[in-house]
Each structure stands twice: as structure tokens, then as C-alpha cells.
Scaffold this motif. Structure first.
Motif, PDB file in Angstrom:
ATOM      1  N   SER A 104      -4.532 -19.124   4.936  1.00 35.54           N
ATOM      2  CA  SER A 104      -3.217 -19.727   5.178  1.00 35.54           C
ATOM      3  C   SER A 104      -2.626 -19.231   6.494  1.00 35.54           C
ATOM      4  N   SER A 105      -2.842 -17.965   6.847  1.00 39.31           N
ATOM      5  CA  SER A 105      -2.344 -17.454   8.143  1.00 39.31           C
ATOM      6  C   SER A 105      -2.936 -18.259   9.289  1.00 39.31           C
ATOM      7  N   TYR A 106      -4.238 -18.403   9.272  1.00 38.88           N
ATOM      8  CA  TYR A 106      -4.927 -19.135  10.338  1.00 38.88           C
ATOM      9  C   TYR A 106      -4.387 -20.563  10.451  1.00 38.88           C
TER      10      TYR A 106
ATOM     11  N   TRP B 277       3.731 -11.684  16.239  1.00 38.86           N
ATOM     12  CA  TRP B 277       2.911 -11.563  17.437  1.00 38.86           C
ATOM     13  C   TRP B 277       1.621 -10.788  17.179  1.00 38.86           C
ATOM     14  N   GLY B 278       1.554  -9.989  16.105  1.00 39.99           N
ATOM     15  CA  GLY B 278       0.338  -9.232  15.795  1.00 39.99           C
ATOM     16  C   GLY B 278      -0.730 -10.074  15.116  1.00 39.99           C
ATOM     17  N   GLY B 279      -0.397 -11.316  14.770  1.00 39.58           N
ATOM     18  CA  GLY B 279      -1.379 -12.211  14.171  1.00 39.58           C
ATOM     19  C   GLY B 279      -1.459 -12.170  12.659  1.00 39.58           C
ATOM     20  N   ASN B 280      -0.585 -11.398  12.006  1.00 38.08           N
ATOM     21  CA  ASN B 280      -0.583 -11.329  10.548  1.00 38.08           C
ATOM     22  C   ASN B 280       0.658 -12.020   9.998  1.00 38.08           C
ATOM     23  N   LEU B 281       0.466 -13.080   9.256  1.00 35.69           N
ATOM     24  CA  LEU B 281       1.587 -13.791   8.648  1.00 35.69           C
ATOM     25  C   LEU B 281       2.082 -13.061   7.400  1.00 35.69           C
ATOM     26  N   TRP B 282       1.154 -12.498   6.625  1.00 33.81           N
ATOM     27  CA  TRP B 282       1.487 -11.899   5.335  1.00 33.81           C
ATOM     28  C   TRP B 282       1.548 -10.381   5.427  1.00 33.81           C
ATOM     29  N   SER B 283       2.384  -9.782   4.606  1.00 41.62           N
ATOM     30  CA  SER B 283       2.440  -8.321   4.523  1.00 41.62           C
ATOM     31  C   SER B 283       1.129  -7.808   3.946  1.00 41.62           C
ATOM     32  N   SER B 284       0.855  -6.538   4.143  1.00 38.46           N
ATOM     33  CA  SER B 284      -0.398  -5.983   3.645  1.00 38.46           C
ATOM     34  C   SER B 284      -0.379  -5.815   2.131  1.00 38.46           C
TER      35      SER B 284
ATOM     36  N   LEU C  75       2.807 -13.378  -2.915  1.00 43.42           N
ATOM     37  CA  LEU C  75       2.512 -13.099  -1.508  1.00 43.42           C
ATOM     38  C   LEU C  75       3.832 -13.054  -0.746  1.00 43.42           C
ATOM     39  N   VAL C  76       3.947 -12.100   0.167  1.00 47.45           N
ATOM     40  CA  VAL C  76       5.192 -11.895   0.907  1.00 47.45           C
ATOM     41  C   VAL C  76       4.902 -11.946   2.404  1.00 47.45           C
ATOM     42  N   PRO C  77       5.661 -12.776   3.154  1.00 48.11           N
ATOM     43  CA  PRO C  77       5.476 -12.765   4.617  1.00 48.11           C
ATOM     44  C   PRO C  77       5.796 -11.386   5.194  1.00 48.11           C
ATOM     45  N   LYS C  78       5.094 -11.032   6.248  1.00 45.53           N
ATOM     46  CA  LYS C  78       5.286  -9.739   6.903  1.00 45.53           C
ATOM     47  C   LYS C  78       6.760  -9.564   7.267  1.00 45.53           C
ATOM     48  N   TYR C  79       7.249  -8.366   7.088  1.00 45.53           N
ATOM     49  CA  TYR C  79       8.645  -7.991   7.334  1.00 45.53           C
ATOM     50  C   TYR C  79       9.612  -8.733   6.410  1.00 45.53           C
ATOM     51  N   ARG C  80       9.069  -9.443   5.434  1.00 43.65           N
ATOM     52  CA  ARG C  80       9.834 -10.232   4.454  1.00 43.65           C
ATOM     53  C   ARG C  80      10.805 -11.210   5.132  1.00 43.65           C
ATOM     54  N   TYR C  81      10.386 -11.718   6.274  1.00 43.51           N
ATOM     55  CA  TYR C  81      11.179 -12.743   6.943  1.00 43.51           C
ATOM     56  C   TYR C  81      11.288 -13.973   6.045  1.00 43.51           C
ATOM     57  N   GLY C  82      12.445 -14.607   6.042  1.00 42.89           N
ATOM     58  CA  GLY C  82      12.667 -15.804   5.235  1.00 42.89           C
ATOM     59  C   GLY C  82      12.179 -17.060   5.938  1.00 42.89           C
ATOM     60  N   ILE C  83      10.887 -17.148   6.181  1.00 39.81           N
ATOM     61  CA  ILE C  83      10.350 -18.275   6.954  1.00 39.81           C
ATOM     62  C   ILE C  83      10.374 -19.583   6.182  1.00 39.81           C
ATOM     63  N   PHE C  84      10.547 -19.528   4.857  1.00 37.72           N
ATOM     64  CA  PHE C  84      10.518 -20.760   4.080  1.00 37.72           C
ATOM     65  C   PHE C  84      11.887 -21.433   3.983  1.00 37.72           C
ATOM     66  N   TYR C  85      12.881 -20.899   4.716  1.00 40.01           N
ATOM     67  CA  TYR C  85      14.133 -21.637   4.885  1.00 40.01           C
ATOM     68  C   TYR C  85      13.851 -22.940   5.627  1.00 40.01           C
ATOM     69  N   ASP C  86      12.890 -22.899   6.525  1.00 38.17           N
ATOM     70  CA  ASP C  86      12.476 -24.093   7.265  1.00 38.17           C
ATOM     71  C   ASP C  86      11.625 -24.954   6.324  1.00 38.17           C
ATOM     72  N   ARG C  87      12.138 -26.100   5.965  1.00 35.35           N
ATOM     73  CA  ARG C  87      11.468 -26.954   4.977  1.00 35.35           C
ATOM     74  C   ARG C  87      10.081 -27.414   5.430  1.00 35.35           C
ATOM     75  N   ARG C  88       9.890 -27.602   6.738  1.00 33.83           N
ATOM     76  CA  ARG C  88       8.557 -27.994   7.234  1.00 33.83           C
ATOM     77  C   ARG C  88       7.554 -26.870   7.025  1.00 33.83           C
ATOM     78  N   VAL C  89       7.957 -25.652   7.341  1.00 37.80           N
ATOM     79  CA  VAL C  89       7.088 -24.498   7.155  1.00 37.80           C
ATOM     80  C   VAL C  89       6.788 -24.315   5.672  1.00 37.80           C
ATOM     81  N   LYS C  90       7.799 -24.454   4.833  1.00 41.28           N
ATOM     82  CA  LYS C  90       7.629 -24.314   3.384  1.00 41.28           C
ATOM     83  C   LYS C  90       6.644 -25.341   2.842  1.00 41.28           C
ATOM     84  N   LYS C  91       6.851 -26.601   3.228  1.00 39.73           N
ATOM     85  CA  LYS C  91       5.981 -27.678   2.742  1.00 39.73           C
ATOM     86  C   LYS C  91       4.544 -27.474   3.233  1.00 39.73           C
TER      87      LYS C  91
END
Length: 147
Positions: free
Chosen positions: A78-80, A94-101, A12-28
Motif C-alpha cells: 500500500s505504501s508503494y 520524505w523517508g519513504g515509509n507511509l506506515w508506522s513501524s 495499521l497506523v500512518p507514520k507519526y499518526r498523521y490524519g491523512i484520511f481526512y482527505d477523502r481521495r486519499v482515504k478512498k
């Protein structure tokens, strides 16, 4: 007689392939959220690994459940939950989708675990920092290095 189950390698890939899991809290929180969804739905996680911009899962589930439904549960659920836990993500997504399609999946029955491990470790761009949890796991879940 053994129960028939499907086992897949899912990415699974976050939308726009943003590296959101650099943040350890978000990753955990994302890892725990995915584990909770799988537990609630009766899916068995053999291994899970979060890189800075994608998630790998070795997942097993009953054949009466379609792969599309499994991915819908993982991505939608998981998005919700992640938007509730981390409202700051709504600014980026802002569009409400965490994951890429898109998604990647491969039946583990068609390839060896070594092939999947090679794909994960060698075919992907090497992460700048390797994120792995180093806590003991009492659930019986295996790590990717166990294969």
C-alpha cells in the motif's frame, strides 16, 4: 472438510499518526489499494474501516502464510501504491515509509466480534468526523456494524 483459515483484527497506523484520511481521495484510494492487495494475495476482508489516522481490518487468510508476511504485504504494497497515486504524500513522508513501524493485531478466534467492535468504537478516541462509505457493497463484505 472445511478449510482452516486464520482471522485477525489488524490495525495499521500512518507514520507519526498523521490524519491523512481526512482527505477523502486519499482515504478512498487507500481502501481500494488494501482491497486490491488482499484480493491479489487471496486474503478475505470481512470488514474494513478507515478513521482519520488509522485503519481497522478484519482479515482472513490461510495458515500457511505468516501474519508478519500478511502485514508486510499490506504495509509495503500500500505504501508503494499510495506514493504513486499521491506523490504529495512524499513531502510528509520524505523517508519513504507511509506506515508506522508498529502494529496491532488480535486473533478473532480468541475474542468475540463484539469485543473487537467495542475496542474499535469505545476504546479509541472518538473521531471528529466519522468516515464511512454509504454505497451498497455487492462483494458480500460485512461492515463493522454487522457484528
Amino acid at each position: 472438510m472445511a478449510m482452516v483459515r486464520f482471522t485477525y483484527h489488524i490495525v495499521l497506523v500512518p507514520k507519526y499518526r498523521y490524519g491523512i484520511f481526512y482527505d477523502r481521495r486519499v482515504k478512498k484510494d487507500c481502501e481500494l489499494t488494501l482491497k486490491n492487495i488482499c484480493s491479489e494475495k487471496g486474503y478475505k476482508i470481512h470488514a474494513i474501516e478507515l478513521s482519520e489516522d488509522h485503519v481497522h481490518l478484519f482479515l482472513e487468510f490461510h495458515p500457511s502464510i505468516s501474519l508478519s508476511k500478511v502485514i508486510q504485504h499490506l504495509k509495503g504494497g500500500s505504501s508503494y501504491r499510495m506514493f504513486k497515486l499521491h506523490p504529495e504524500l512524499k513531502k510528509r513522508y520524505w523517508g519513504g515509509n507511509l506506515w508506522s513501524s508498529g502494529k496491532f493485531f488480535r486473533s478473532v478466534g480468541n475474542v468475540t466480534a463484539d469485543t473487537i467492535k467495542h475496542y474499535i468504537n469505545e476504546s479509541q478516541a472518538k473521531p471528529k468526523t466519522k468516515f464511512q462509505l454509504h454505497r451498497p457493497d455487492t462483494s458480500g463484505q460485512r461492515r463493522l456494524d454487522d457484528f
